[in-house]
Design an enzyme around this catalytic site. Structure first.
Site, PDB file in Angstrom:
ATOM      1  N   SER A  19       1.326  -4.370   5.854  1.00  0.00           N
ATOM      2  CA  SER A  19       0.223  -3.457   5.574  1.00  0.00           C
ATOM      3  C   SER A  19      -0.297  -2.729   6.804  1.00  0.00           C
ATOM      4  O   SER A  19      -0.964  -1.717   6.668  1.00  0.00           O
ATOM      5  CB  SER A  19      -0.918  -4.212   4.888  1.00  0.00           C
ATOM      6  OG  SER A  19      -1.278  -5.359   5.630  1.00  0.00           O
ATOM      7  N   HIS A  48       1.881  -3.337  -0.999  1.00  0.00           N
ATOM      8  CA  HIS A  48       2.116  -1.958  -0.546  1.00  0.00           C
ATOM      9  C   HIS A  48       3.467  -1.411  -0.986  1.00  0.00           C
ATOM     10  O   HIS A  48       3.778  -0.258  -0.716  1.00  0.00           O
ATOM     11  CB  HIS A  48       1.988  -1.867   0.973  1.00  0.00           C
ATOM     12  CG  HIS A  48       0.571  -1.740   1.428  1.00  0.00           C
ATOM     13  ND1 HIS A  48      -0.168  -0.598   1.251  1.00  0.00           N
ATOM     14  CD2 HIS A  48      -0.252  -2.624   2.044  1.00  0.00           C
ATOM     15  CE1 HIS A  48      -1.377  -0.772   1.741  1.00  0.00           C
ATOM     16  NE2 HIS A  48      -1.459  -2.001   2.226  1.00  0.00           N
ATOM     17  N   LYS A 100      -3.629  -0.304  -5.541  1.00  0.00           N
ATOM     18  CA  LYS A 100      -3.177   0.718  -4.586  1.00  0.00           C
ATOM     19  C   LYS A 100      -2.461   1.831  -5.349  1.00  0.00           C
ATOM     20  O   LYS A 100      -3.116   2.674  -5.939  1.00  0.00           O
ATOM     21  CB  LYS A 100      -2.330   0.054  -3.514  1.00  0.00           C
ATOM     22  CG  LYS A 100      -3.241  -0.784  -2.601  1.00  0.00           C
ATOM     23  CD  LYS A 100      -2.529  -1.628  -1.588  1.00  0.00           C
ATOM     24  CE  LYS A 100      -3.563  -2.333  -0.714  1.00  0.00           C
ATOM     25  NZ  LYS A 100      -3.127  -3.636  -0.253  1.00  0.00           N
TER      26      LYS A 100
HETATM   27  C1  PLP Z   1      -4.114  -4.774  -0.234  1.00  0.00           C
HETATM   28  C2  PLP Z   1      -3.340  -6.023  -0.139  1.00  0.00           C
HETATM   29  C3  PLP Z   1      -3.684  -7.145  -0.903  1.00  0.00           C
HETATM   30  C4  PLP Z   1      -4.920  -7.173  -1.747  1.00  0.00           C
HETATM   31  O1  PLP Z   1      -4.793  -6.415  -2.886  1.00  0.00           O
HETATM   32  P1  PLP Z   1      -6.120  -5.981  -3.690  1.00  0.00           P
HETATM   33  O2  PLP Z   1      -5.620  -5.704  -5.049  1.00  0.00           O
HETATM   34  O3  PLP Z   1      -6.665  -4.805  -2.981  1.00  0.00           O
HETATM   35  O4  PLP Z   1      -7.048  -7.146  -3.643  1.00  0.00           O
HETATM   36  C5  PLP Z   1      -2.873  -8.251  -0.837  1.00  0.00           C
HETATM   37  N1  PLP Z   1      -1.789  -8.277  -0.048  1.00  0.00           N
HETATM   38  C6  PLP Z   1      -1.441  -7.228   0.723  1.00  0.00           C
HETATM   39  C7  PLP Z   1      -0.220  -7.304   1.561  1.00  0.00           C
HETATM   40  C8  PLP Z   1      -2.206  -6.069   0.701  1.00  0.00           C
HETATM   41  O5  PLP Z   1      -1.874  -5.029   1.459  1.00  0.00           O
END
Ligand code: PLP
Length: 401
Positions: free
Chosen positions: A189, A217, A248
């Site tokens: 990320s 991601h 996302k």
């Molecule tokens: C954004 C993210 C999460 C969390 O996801 P949300 O749905 O925003 O809580 C978990 N793992 C990774 C690698 C992320 O980038």
């Protein structure tokens, strides 16, 4: 000595400011997108994860509105006590088909999917082996588990270092753990690079470990129709646990665990955020069904996302910026020094570009960067303007090259 909470908080906040770690949110006055109005001005937004532009898509909004009329605004309970409506179930069935797995269980976020799943599948007889750049929600999930994981004991391998991973697996084998879990981000990320999943899976099979993949991601970004890293490398059936986010690229909110039917049943019984936190509003599930439908039937947003990604990375490289080997839309622009990265963020804002600095402890000390993410919504003009802003800001900070 007595220390009041307020005094303690003030000290802590002062320390954060001195360490260039203090964060303040800005406020959007419009829906999110390529050019939202934030704190009173229209800016080019390179900071957020709405990769495909689904967060404000007319069909997705329509589905959410229809679900409000049909189901109301709240689920009324946790999933297993009267909180699972047909639309929650339909979303899980469609996600399972999309991911080519037996079953999917949705949590209210990706974060809670990690903090629910990891402790549920590990005991004190197990070990978890983790890439050093794994996401905070993975780390918290591991901390909530009883498994052996401490970094001091050497169960964290250097980023994408397959020799390091193999050394951990060999050591774990000698110590006779009951289960061995390897856990990795699919797309990292903060660096935007892709885990060497074929090698990880091969090592797992060789040493009798299993793999959990956090594909937050990669969802909507990699693989067929955005099905993720397993699809990207064609490794169907060889990754035991996949986590995806619905927050996302899918543009709404939520997280899910994809795997076997037995895994789903176990998490229904032992996944604490599933058991003890209220289900998504039905409109969330309905909106996500619409997002998923668009992803599977309209290739254009993903094509535009990748065209913009290639354009942006190329342009930055030609201008002499270091993007740290990123391979996906997440494009770090390397700065190094924490204070300089924060100054760069402020100067970019003055230039009308919204992109945030990422500093220690989110990344290692001295590895500060500005993180940028083009989306399907950006025009080439947006990206050209942003590139020129980056160049001007660099010149202001270092003098012309
Ligand atoms: C954004 C993210 C999460 C969390 O996801 P949300 O749905 O925003 O809580 C978990 N793992 C990774 C690698 C992320 O980038």
């Amino acid at each position: 000595m007595h220390l009041s909470l307020q005094d303690w908080l003030k000290d802590q906040l002062d320390q954060l400011r001195r360490d260039s770690q203090y964060k303040t949110p800005r406020f959007l006055e419009t829906p999110t997108g390529a050019r939202p109005v934030i704190d009173g001005r229209e800016v080019i937004n390179l900071a957020t994860n709405n990769y495909l532009g689904l967060a404000n898509h007319p069909q997705v909004k329509k589905a959410a509105l229809a679900a409000i009329e049909r189901w109301g605004v709240g689920a009324g309970g946790v999933r297993w006590i009267g909180g699972t409506m047909q639309v929650h179930n339909q979303l899980e069935l469609e996600l399972a088909e999309f991911k080519h797995v037996e079953a999917v269980l949705v949590f209210t976020s990706g974060f809670t999917a990690n903090s629910g799943c990891i402790p549920a599948v590990l005991t004190e007889k197990d070990v978890v082996i983790s890439d050093e750049l794994n996401h905070a929600s993975i780390i918290d999930g591991i901390r909530l588990s009883k498994a052996v994981y401490q970094k001091s004991e050497g169960w964290v391998y250097a980023h994408k270092d397959m020799d390091g991973l193999e050394a951990c697996l060999r050591k774990a084998e000698k110590q006779g753990f009951e289960k061995k879990m390897i856990i990795t981000d699919g797309v990292f990320s903060m660096d935007g690079d892709i885990a060497p999943l074929p090698e990880i899976v091969q090592l797992a099979e060789q040493y009798g470990a299993f793999v959990m993949l956090d594909d937050a991601h990669a969802s909507g970004v990699l693989g067929k129709n955005g099905a993720g890293t397993v699809s990207h490398f064609d490794l169907h059936g060889r990754v035991d646990i996949q986590l995806g986010t619905l927050s996302k690229a899918l543009g709404v909110v939520g997280g899910y665990i994809a795997g076997s039917q037995a895994l789903k049943e176990w998490l229904i019984n032992r996944g604490r955020p599933y058991l003890f936190s209220t289900a998504h509003p039905p409109m969330v599930a309905a909106a996500l069904i619409a997002s998923l439908e668009i992803m599977q039937t309209d290739p254009e947003p993903m094509e535009r996302l990748w065209a913009n990604t290639r354009w942006w990375k190329n342009a930055l490289a030609n201008a002499g910026f270091d993007t740290l080997g990123s391979e996906t839309p997440i494009t770090p622009v390397y700065v190094g020094d924490e204070a300089k990265a924060q100054q760069m963020e402020r100067l970019l804002w003055d230039e009308g570009v919204y992109a945030l600095s990422i500093v220690y402890p989110t990344v290692a000390r001295g590895r500060a960067r500005i993180r940028t993410m083009p989306s399907a919504l950006h025009s080439t003009e947006d990206l050209e303007l942003a590139l020129n802003a980056f160049k001007r800001v660099r010149d202001r900070l270092t003098g012309p090259a």
